[in-house]
Design an enzyme around this catalytic site. Structure first.
Site, PDB file in Angstrom:
ATOM      1  N   ARG A  53      35.511  46.853  51.000  1.00 17.44           N
ATOM      2  CA  ARG A  53      36.508  46.892  49.916  1.00 17.44           C
ATOM      3  C   ARG A  53      36.402  45.643  49.059  1.00 17.44           C
ATOM      4  O   ARG A  53      36.462  45.707  47.817  1.00 17.44           O
ATOM      5  CB  ARG A  53      37.918  47.014  50.505  1.00 17.44           C
ATOM      6  CG  ARG A  53      38.190  48.334  51.218  1.00 17.44           C
ATOM      7  CD  ARG A  53      39.660  48.523  51.513  1.00 17.44           C
ATOM      8  NE  ARG A  53      40.223  47.544  52.423  1.00 17.44           N
ATOM      9  CZ  ARG A  53      40.226  47.641  53.743  1.00 17.44           C
ATOM     10  NH1 ARG A  53      39.676  48.711  54.325  1.00 17.44           N
ATOM     11  NH2 ARG A  53      40.783  46.713  54.500  1.00 17.44           N
ATOM     12  N   LYS A 229      54.247  52.680  31.892  1.00 19.45           N
ATOM     13  CA  LYS A 229      53.022  53.376  32.289  1.00 19.45           C
ATOM     14  C   LYS A 229      53.376  54.830  32.617  1.00 19.45           C
ATOM     15  O   LYS A 229      53.636  55.177  33.779  1.00 19.45           O
ATOM     16  CB  LYS A 229      52.369  52.696  33.496  1.00 19.45           C
ATOM     17  CG  LYS A 229      51.073  53.384  33.942  1.00 19.45           C
ATOM     18  CD  LYS A 229      50.373  52.623  35.062  1.00 19.45           C
ATOM     19  CE  LYS A 229      49.103  53.357  35.504  1.00 19.45           C
ATOM     20  NZ  LYS A 229      48.335  52.617  36.525  1.00 19.45           N
TER      21      LYS A 229
END
Length: 313
Positions: A53, A229
């Site tokens: 990751r 958003k």
């Protein structure tokens, strides 16, 4: 009632919000949870480990300055793990972003849980301890935050209870963030799953945004130091009718003009289930649409998959 923000605090929040969406810039949403990023890595047969990751996020953040990604990106939302990670040479990811002129942000919610008394609708959790976490995130370099609420269309959903509970929770999160010096991104997402029409999506999203900003005003949110958003107004993924980008733009702007205060600095759309191309074409149509043409906010993007899908290939 939380103590009022000082003029200096308001100025800082306003300037951060403005810098994130200045000159057409948008946001890279790289805040996938451990489980979500695992699915992305799994699609290319990469094991979901912390080091993998970290390596993937390093690939996104460590472009040379000649790439000038800061000309297009004003902010980047990080997962908590990523906020504290370093590149292979020891450089903090936060500094890599800052060196490109990109403002680091942080996902602060703790995911959704079922809202009792509903048809498996959800409300977002994470308010407990949020003020303390926000102060820690700011010390680590974050300057804005994100909290996602999720609502569904279909079978009588969203219920008024789900709309109101998520609106109030978003407003409480946003005011807590501002007290800690973080610009809040308010994200009430109406999911695109279903067969519903463009008009249905508009009507539902209008109800959701109207309730959200009523709650934000009730909680004394400093709108000039915040961003929105939302989902784009699009038909459901399984809807048989296909709409043009111009139709999407018309309905989207009508919706925003009816519900979003002009004081809000910017609207950074999420891509939802759209492809990279569709999300880009629709956003361009929204910015190009001239009738009625009243657009007091910056209209930009906060994309995750729509910016990263090709990278994973």
């Amino acid at each position: 009632m939380a103590p009022a923000l000082t003029k200096a605090q308001q100025k800082e929040l306003r300037e951060i919000a403005q810098s994130i969406v200045a000159n057409g810039k948008g946001i890279l949403a790289a805040d996938e949870s451990t489980g979500t990023i695992g699915k992305r890595l799994g699609s290319i047969e990469v094991e979901n480990t912390e080091d993998n990751r970290r390596a993937y996020r390093q690939l996104l953040f460590s472009l040379p300055k000649e790439a000038k990604i800061g000309d297009s990106l004003g902010g980047c939302i990080l997962f908590e793990e990523t906020l504290y990670q370093n590149a292979a040479d020891g450089t903090p990811f936060v500094k890599l972003l800052q060196d490109h002129g990109i403002v680091p942000g942080i996902k602060v919610d703790k995911g959704v849980v079922v809202l009792p008394g509903t048809n498996n609708e959800t409300v977002t959790q994470g308010l407990d301890g949020l003020a303390e976490r926000c102060m820690k995130y700011r010390e680590a370099g974050a300057r804005f935050a994100k909290w996602r609420a999720v609502l569904k269309i279909g079978d009588g959903m969203p219920s008024e209870l789900a709309i109101q509970e998520n609106a109030v929770t978003l407003a409480r999160y946003a005011t807590i963030c501002q007290q800690a010096g973080l610009v809040p991104i308010v994200e009430p997402e109406v999911l695109c799953d279903g067969t519903h029409s463009l008009e249905t999506c508009q009507n539902v999203t209008e109800r959701v945004l109207a309730a959200t900003y009523k709650a934000c005003n009730d909680h004394n949110l400093y709108l000039e130091g915040s961003l929105l958003k939302p989902n784009m107004v699009t038909a459901g993924m399984q809807c048989p009718t296909k709409y043009t980008p111009e139709q999407v733009a018309r309905q989207q702007l009508q919706l925003l003009q009816r519900t979003v205060p002009a004081a809000v600095v910017g609207v950074t759309f999420l891509s939802g289930g759209q492809s990279e191309e569709a999300a880009t074409v629709n956003l361009n149509a929204i910015n190009q649409y001239q009738d009625p043409g009243r657009k007091p906010w910056a209209l930009s993007f906060s994309y995750g998959r729509a910016l990263q899908a090709s990278v994973l290939k």
